[in-house]
Design a protein around this motif. Structure first.
Motif, mmCIF file in Angstrom:
data_model
loop_
_atom_site.group_PDB
_atom_site.id
_atom_site.type_symbol
_atom_site.label_atom_id
_atom_site.label_comp_id
_atom_site.label_asym_id
_atom_site.label_seq_id
_atom_site.Cartn_x
_atom_site.Cartn_y
_atom_site.Cartn_z
ATOM 1 N N THR A 179 -1.445 -5.553 7.413
ATOM 2 C CA THR A 179 -1.571 -5.895 5.996
ATOM 3 C C THR A 179 -1.306 -7.374 5.795
ATOM 4 O O THR A 179 -0.802 -8.069 6.680
ATOM 5 C CB THR A 179 -0.574 -5.083 5.148
ATOM 6 O OG1 THR A 179 0.758 -5.491 5.479
ATOM 7 C CG2 THR A 179 -0.721 -3.603 5.417
ATOM 8 N N ASP A 216 -6.062 2.687 3.096
ATOM 9 C CA ASP A 216 -4.980 1.698 3.172
ATOM 10 C C ASP A 216 -3.607 2.357 3.246
ATOM 11 O O ASP A 216 -2.717 1.894 3.957
ATOM 12 C CB ASP A 216 -5.034 0.761 1.965
ATOM 13 C CG ASP A 216 -6.199 -0.206 2.035
ATOM 14 O OD1 ASP A 216 -6.780 -0.337 3.129
ATOM 15 O OD2 ASP A 216 -6.522 -0.813 0.993
ATOM 16 N N PRO A 237 0.786 -1.252 0.000
ATOM 17 C CA PRO A 237 0.000 0.000 0.000
ATOM 18 C C PRO A 237 0.808 1.288 0.000
ATOM 19 O O PRO A 237 0.230 2.365 -0.174
ATOM 20 C CB PRO A 237 -0.830 -0.118 1.285
ATOM 21 C CG PRO A 237 -0.944 -1.582 1.530
ATOM 22 C CD PRO A 237 0.379 -2.149 1.096
#
Length: 536
Positions: free
Chosen positions: A294, A283, A231
């Motif tokens: 994550t 995110d 991300p």
């Protein structure tokens, strides 16, 4: 001896006694920040990022002074001493120039002749008090008034903030080059993977042009930047193929505009804990606050794992710095600033010399436990604390102007404003006791460094690495092995040296070896298999 001669002798003795008992006195009449305009010193409140000139006006009586004497100027944690050679009676004005990356209320002090040299007593203590501002921390400086006591004075001032919450100034055009060169032992290469960071535009750094050229046994190729598969979306150049057993070179060149930074702390103080929590739904920001949530597999004690933001020791350190229920007492900005100072106070900058044991902490907890770290150590400790508090934070690393001059610092995010820096090792170099938040949001040398990357984790397919401060050490499969590997970085000020010239010509002016050179030399700290923390 005649009677008149005796009187003359007595008179001479009395004159000598009177002269010996005369005392040179100093009386400060004014102390203030100033600027020099048309050769004149005039009162002035500087803007953050400008020179902070501190002036003192005083009267000297009872002269002439017996020796040259000093004026001691102190501002925040810094001290400047000036030797005065004018010894006769009169009114004098002198100033000292400070340029600290510091905002808020800043204390200062001035002392005339602290060693009493004017009266011949070099090394003696003056009878009036010596004001030392190091005992005043940011928490109490707002209560320090301007006071004058003979030849000593202390007070404080607040530099003017920019018109926006985050502002850049003093732009510089630069050329950044990173390179790696290596060969192989005899054998076959069934797969070769290479990775190098991509400098990106953000706040103080603007990328103008970026190219990456690879030379292998397959020929020459210009690579395209791509985001990593996490991300953070950090940019990298990545290459993955089987190659003939021939020499390899990878060179990335980037032209950029780098600027210094200053912030309006009061505007950043408007950010609430509620707003910090709201951005966790994205995110990108969640990754910079809780990367462990994550689904990315990060093996070993490396990458984001060395930051240890969920460790109980990090929680304890933050609570000790801020107290219980700190979110009801401090806004995010003031809480982060106070923790920043606590880390600067706890950790001492250290970097091992050749042959000495390496005592640096390799994780955030180890840095705080040992109290020892280099620029990377300060950065992971700060990021760990900020993330624990719920503030998005990341390590940022690259290099200073010159060759192979790596550096690392932390950055934290304030919603609706942007990323600001928190350079712990730089602050420790100015204020070891953390009395003042130097390099927190403000930097007067940001235009002399660039960021290669601003994340700890880089992954593509089955390849991953950390601390991509330089080209990653090559991944090689087959019977052949990598040999003769070397890597270098080079940052050139184009405004000062060779605008429009090649890197080779400009580097010759600086007597710096061009990145293309393949002679043996010190290898710049890079992402090796053991994933060492960046130096600085």
């Amino acid at each position: 001896m005649s009677f008149n001669t005796k009187l003359a002798a007595i008179g001479l003795t009395a004159a000598l006694v009177t002269s010996a008992s005369a005392t040179v006195e100093f009386k400060i009449t004014k102390a203030y920040t100033c600027q020099v305009t048309g050769g004149k010193i005039v009162p002035y409140t500087p803007m953050i990022g400008e020179a902070y000139n501190l002036a003192v006006e005083y009267d000297l009586t009872g002269g002439p002074a017996k020796h040259n004497y000093l004026i001691s100027f102190t501002m925040g944690s810094e001290n400047i001493e000036y030797e005065v050679k004018s010894l006769t009676d009169g009114h004098y004005t002198y100033y000292a120039t400070f340029q600290p990356p510091l905002d808020g209320k800043i204390p200062f002090s001035v002392q005339i002749d602290p060693k009493d040299a004017a009266n011949g007593g070099v090394g003696a203590t003056r009878p009036h008090p010596t004001f030392r501002v190091r005992v005043w921390e940011e928490d109490v400086v707002s209560r320090v008034p301007l006071e004058i006591d003979g030849g000593a004075a202390h007070g404080s001032f607040k530099p003017r903030p920019p018109s926006t919450s985050i502002e850049t100034f003093d732009p510089v055009n630069v050329l950044a080059t990173q390179s790696e060169f290596f060969s192989f032992t005899p054998g076959i290469i069934t797969r070769l993977a290479l990775m190098i960071g991509t400098p990106e535009t953000g706040v103080w750094q603007k990328v103008v042009k970026d190219t990456c050229k690879l030379e292998t046994g397959l020929g020459d190729e210009f690579l395209k930047s791509r985001p990593v598969q996490n991300p953070s979306f950090a940019g990298i150049y990545f290459w993955d193929k089987a190659v003939p057993n021939r020499k390899v070179s990878l060179i990335r060149q980037t032209t950029m505009v780098l600027s210094n930074l200053r912030v309006d702390a009061d505007k950043l103080r408007t950010v609430t804990w509620k707003r910090m929590n709201e951005i966790q739904g994205l995110d990108y920001f969640h990754f910079y606050t809780r990367p462990q949530d994550t689904d990315i597999h990060i093996p070993g004690e490396t990458a984001e794992n060395v930051i240890e933001s969920t460790d109980p020791k990090i929680a304890k350190f933050v609570t000790e710095a801020l107290g219980d229920d700190y979110k009801s007492k401090y806004n995010p900005y003031d809480a982060a600033r106070k923790v920043f100072r606590a880390v600067v106070r706890r950790v001492k900058y250290t970097y091992p010399k050749k042959g000495e044991p390496d005592k640096r902490g390799k994780t955030a907890v180890a840095v705080l436990d040992t109290g020892l770290g280099d620029c990377g150590g300060f950065s992971i400790a700060l990021v760990a604390c900020f993330r624990h508090m719920g503030i998005p934070a990341r390590t940022s690393y690259g290099a200073w102007l010159g060759q192979d001059a790596g550096h690392c610092w932390a950055e934290l995010y304030f919603p609706d404003h942007g990323w600001i820096l928190a350079d712990g090792s730089a602050a420790n170099g100015v204020s070891e006791d953390g009395a003042f938040a130097y390099y927190f949001g403000n930097s007067n040398n940001q235009n002399a460094r660039y960021a290669v990357a601003r994340v700890n984790t880089f992954n593509e397919k089955d390849i991953w690495t950390a601390w991509l401060q330089g080209p990653a050490y090559p991944w090689c499969w087959g019977t052949a092995k990598v040999t003769g590997w070397e890597s270098h970085t080079f940052l050139l000020d184009l405004d000062k040296y060779g605008a429009g010239e090649s890197a080779e010509k400009s580097s010759a002016k600086l007597k710096i070896r061009t990145p293309r050179a393949r002679t043996p030399g010190d290898v710049w700290l890079h992402s090796m298999p053991d994933h060492v923390i960046p130096r600085g």
